[in-house]
Write a protein that holds these residues in place. Structure first.
Motif: not given
Length: 346
Positions: A292-293, A301-304, A326-329, A333-337
């Motif tokens: 992930i890093l 792309p982001a995981f929208d 890695a979890l934070g990254r 990338k998952s703004p709508n989680l």
């Protein structure tokens, strides 16, 4: 004056006949549906108990051949006699299909279990599966010896929608036959197979499952499907070590990916994860923090669309000292989680 009552009487006498015929068709239709969920031997034993339904088995919409239905016949040194059991199943199947009147089957299922058979001399069932052009085809051969696999013959069916294979060897041309010969395919399940193809392509595929399959040829697997709904990959060690690439045009609803420890390269894991950017529900197992890093993951792309994320046995190695980074990254990338589940994370 007498004509009208006679017409009314005639009309009234025909109505019960139509109702009775409708009831019979409905009853036989329901019986056909129920019988389709039983192994063929049990289905035949059930219908012969009724005089009215004695011929129902001839038009059953499904043929389900299970070797376990014949295992109670012969034992030798605490082991089932393969020759005798297989012979009884083959004789039963021949008699069944010779008298079967259905022009086409909804489903053809063949389960062999742990019986070891010389498949080079027994292609009878596969030729029948092709002849009847079923909408569902299931062939399960348990693998006791991973060096013994049956080479699946070319199967082409314009009606096939669900295809389940277990314990067979699939050469590189399998993917080509699947793409050109099965234009209606929606569900594909490969379990414990030996695969030599490096890609799968289908314009109609909705659900794909690949579990515990081996591959000694293809270092990378490319899956091309315009609008899949679900994907499940359980990859064994040293299989597709350079990664799996998913090529889709529409959103993937659900994906479950499980990797063996250090199975893929760091870049391979990053490419696989990045190709899942359109998924709504994602479950990951065995991924490393450094994937992930990796710079390759930054290009994705982001995981929208991602709403649910589950990490099982990810970042578990002592070498994954950057697990929180890695979890934070991944969360960035998952703004709508909406839901995050961590299992065996600490």
């Amino acid at each position: 004056m007498e004509t009208a009552p006679k017409r009314a009487c005639a009309s009234g006498s025909s109505a019960p006949g139509r109702v009775e015929r409708f009831r019979l068709r409905l009853r036989y239709g329901l019986l056909h549906l129920v019988l389709s969920f039983l192994p063929s031997r049990q289905a035949m034993q059930s219908v012969v108990l009724s005089k009215r339904g004695i011929d129902l088995w001839r038009s059953m919409p499904a043929v389900d051949l299970d070797i376990s239905e014949f295992l109670s016949i012969t034992r030798r040194s605490s082991q089932y006699c393969c020759k005798d059991v297989w012979g009884k199943m083959e004789n039963f199947s021949t008699n069944l299909l010779m008298r079967h009147r259905a022009p086409r089957l909804d489903a053809f299922r063949l389960r062999i279990g742990s019986i070891m058979i010389d498949w080079s001399r027994n292609s009878f069932f596969f030729s029948i599966a092709t002849e009847y052009c079923p909408m569902e085809l299931e062939i399960r051969l348990n693998r006791l010896d991973w060096s013994v696999l049956y080479q699946l013959p070319k199967l082409v069916s314009c009606h096939l929608k669900r295809f389940v294979l277990s314990g067979v060897s699939l050469e590189h041309s399998f993917a080509e036959h699947l793409h050109s010969g099965c234009p209606a395919l929606e569900d594909l399940v490969l379990w414990g197979c030996d695969t030599e193809f490096c890609g799968l392509q289908s314009e109609t595929l909705k659900n794909l499952v690949i579990r515990s399959c081996t591959s000694r040829v293809a270092d990378i697997l490319v899956i091309r499907a315009p609008s899949p709904a679900s994907l499940r990959l359980d990859l064994l060690y040293n299989t597709h070590k350079n990664g799996v690439l998913l090529d889709t045009e529409k959103f993937l609803v659900k994906a479950s990916i499980s990797l063996a420890s250090d199975q893929l390269s760091q870049r391979g894991e990053a490419i696989l994860l990045g190709s899942l950017f359109s998924v709504t529900s994602l479950e990951l197992g065995g991924f490393n923090a450094m994937a992930i890093l990796d710079k390759e993951f930054d290009k994705s792309p982001a995981f929208d669309n991602l709403r649910t994320l589950a990490l099982n046995w990810c970042f578990h190695s002592k070498r994954d000292v950057n697990k929180f980074k890695a979890l934070g990254r991944l969360l960035q990338k998952s703004p709508n989680l909406e839901k995050l589940t961590l299992q065996t994370f600490w």
